[in-house]
Enzyme design. Structure first.
Site, PDB file in Angstrom:
ATOM      1  N   GLY A   1      33.933  57.100 -11.393  1.00  0.00           N
ATOM      2  CA  GLY A   1      33.554  58.364 -11.981  1.00  0.00           C
ATOM      3  C   GLY A   1      34.570  59.014 -12.888  1.00  0.00           C
ATOM      4  N   GLY A   2      35.558  58.268 -13.409  1.00  0.00           N
ATOM      5  CA  GLY A   2      36.462  58.830 -14.395  1.00  0.00           C
ATOM      6  C   GLY A   2      37.119  60.112 -13.922  1.00  0.00           C
TER       7      GLY A   2
ATOM      8  N   THR B   1      33.583  52.499 -13.335  1.00  0.00           N
ATOM      9  CA  THR B   1      34.414  51.863 -12.342  1.00  0.00           C
ATOM     10  C   THR B   1      33.619  51.476 -11.093  1.00  0.00           C
ATOM     11  OG1 THR B   1      36.183  53.335 -13.084  1.00  0.00           O
ATOM     12  CG2 THR B   1      36.533  52.273 -10.976  1.00  0.00           C
TER      13      THR B   1
END
Length: 525
Positions: free
Chosen positions: A416-417, A334
């Site tokens: 960073g999920g 992202t």
């Protein structure tokens, strides 16, 4: 009152594109569209206009609004065929490109809410120039090239753009993408809706079909961004806002709401880390049980932010002992960016294709890399995130915004999920509870519980400096702790902008990225 303008992004050229629009008198949303286009060219492994986006827009004196620019699964998807092929959804190629790309619809909605007088051609020109003239490959892009080689090198169109004679990229290589420049030029001339209901839509639908994707022109034609009310929670410091389903914004708000009730117990940095990690676990348990397509929720997510839920989570946390972990986690890839314009409007924005380079499907005529957000679905028919036609996938994306009791307003976020809500909580708590400067709150060593983008580890990782100081104590509390290198991209690319009640701004970007934060002149009236 005149407000100081500011822009922050994980790539310095995207930040420069955004700030240039602010300096030209543009709105925060116009600046964000310019930067979003530019970062899709400069950071092609992290995002693309073939992905999704989410916005929080806050105008002075008004309630913030959210934009859900998330694409749904193809209407004509053959679920039985996917179940027969494997237990998991595919990792690359056309069959993995199974959800619509929503990000351009988010740009369109944002400009309708917060647009000014600048033409699209001005907003998109920096991205057009960059795609034509080429971008210089950074270490971040090299790392992604090496990591995805085995997964994506067999895809011819991907290899032609993002590999060098079949080999991985090197720092200093130049990548050009004339078809992507042509796409931006077409959008500038025909309007953003052409992506869904025009010539571009027809062209992309045809090439997705050739690649083996289940997405059809009908999926393009039916897609619309949704303008919604964000989730919110009140804490001792003020009001926090984040995105509703299908994002994990609930988790980000829960972590800080839980920690707010524990903060007075914190006397050391170890206790700070421990309690935030434990708050994260409580928030993630609720997140994983509840968040799905908004139309499939069992109850509104705002109800999970009431006092009784937060207090129950607090009661489940011990200062002396860590809760056993792991819990299932979600990776993601992202970019987050923030803006503040001369009118005091602030934007928190995030754009993603899920994994590095998404599905690896690069559409030859448009130069667009398609997302792999469909990997958030499961094929388990009993699961609330089971794949279904027209259904939205769970999203790790969640841009954050806060209005503090002392008049400060902050946009903040990270890629960073699984790490996004944790990084948000880390920088927010350092800044507001510990009195750390905004830049140090982002730059100082961080931690990560669970998986992040493209990673499968579930333990608690500390950047080495933190590990040396606190690893042993955290292990004694019951955490499964390991060390990673300092200044590690694994910890995400965070950023923030703070605007105080006098109209003065502070901004920061993450030293773990190739980013930059910029401030305009503070021309007070």
């Amino acid at each position: 009152m005149a407000y100081q303008t500011s822009f922050t992004a994980p790539h310095h050229k995207a930040a420069a594109a955004g700030q240039a629009i602010l300096d030209a008198g543009g709105t925060a949303s116009e600046a964000m569209v310019a930067a979003a286009a530019m970062v899709s060219v400069q950071y092609p492994h992290m995002n693309s206009i073939g992905g999704d986006g989410f916005w929080l827009i806050s105008k002075t004196g008004q309630h913030p609004v959210a934009i859900d620019a998330c694409g749904a699964a193809a209407l004509d998807i053959d679920l039985q065929s996917y179940r027969q092929q494997a237990d998991e959804l595919p990792e690359s190629g056309g069959s993995a490109a199974l959800t619509m790309a929503g990000t351009i619809s988010g740009w369109q909605a944002a400009l309708e809410i917060d647009g000014g007088s600048l033409p699209l051609s001005k907003l998109l020109q920096p991205a057009i120039n960059a795609a034509q003239q080429g971008i210089e490959v950074t270490q971040s892009l090299v790392d992604a090239s090496e990591k995805t080689l085995n997964r994506l090198q067999q895809l011819e169109a991907f290899s032609a753009v993002y590999l060098k004679q079949g080999k991985t990229l090197k720092v200093g290589d130049i990548i050009t993408n004339q078809p992507l420049a042509d796409t931006f030029t077409r959008l500038a001339e025909a309007g953003l809706d052409d992506f869904y209901r025009g010539q571009l839509a027809e062209q992309m639908a045809a090439e997705l079909a050739l690649a083996g994707s289940p997405i059809t022109l009908a999926d393009f034609n039916r897609h619309q961004a949704k303008v919604t009310t964000p989730l919110s929670v009140e804490i001792s410091k003020g009001h926090l806002y984040n995105l509703d389903a299908p994002t994990q914004g609930l988790a980000s708000l829960l972590i800080l709401a839980i920690y707010d009730r524990l903060a007075d117990q914190v006397n050391t940095e170890v206790e700070h880390i421990h309690l935030l990690v434990e708050a994260t676990k409580q928030a993630f348990i609720i997140r994983d049980q509840q968040i799905t397509d908004p139309d499939c929720l069992t109850q509104p997510l705002q109800e999970w932010l009431n006092d009784s839920v937060i207090q129950e989570c607090v009661n489940n946390i011990s200062l002396e002992k860590a809760l056993a972990w792991p819990h299932m986690a979600k990776p993601g890839d992202t970019v987050w960016m923030g803006a503040c314009d001369q009118y005091g409007t602030m934007v928190s924005f995030i754009q993603s294709i899920y994994w590095e380079f998404g599905s690896g499907v690069v559409l030859p005529s448009s130069g667009i890399t398609w997302n792999i957000r469909g990997k958030s679905f499961t094929l388990d028919a009993s699961h609330h995130n089971v794949l279904a036609p027209g259904k939205k996938p769970f999203h790790t994306l969640n841009p954050a915004y806060a209005e503090l009791s002392d008049g400060r307003r902050i946009v903040y976020g990270s890629m960073g999920g699984e790490g996004q809500p944790q990084t948000q909580a880390c920088l927010f708590s350092r800044y507001l509870y510990q009195g750390t400067s905004l830049s140090s709150s982002v730059a100082k060593p961080r931690w990560l519980l669970g998986r992040t983008w493209g990673d499968s580890t579930n333990n608690l990782r500390l950047e080495n400096q933190l590990y040396k100081q606190y690893g042993a104590t955290l292990k004694a509390l019951g955490h499964d702790v390991t060390a990673v290198a300092d200044n590690n991209e694994l910890m995400g690319h965070a950023g923030a902008i703070m605007l105080n009640k006098h109209g003065e701004a502070q901004a920061t970007s993450d030293p773990r990225s190739d980013g930059q934060s910029l401030l305009g002149e503070n021309n007070d009236n």
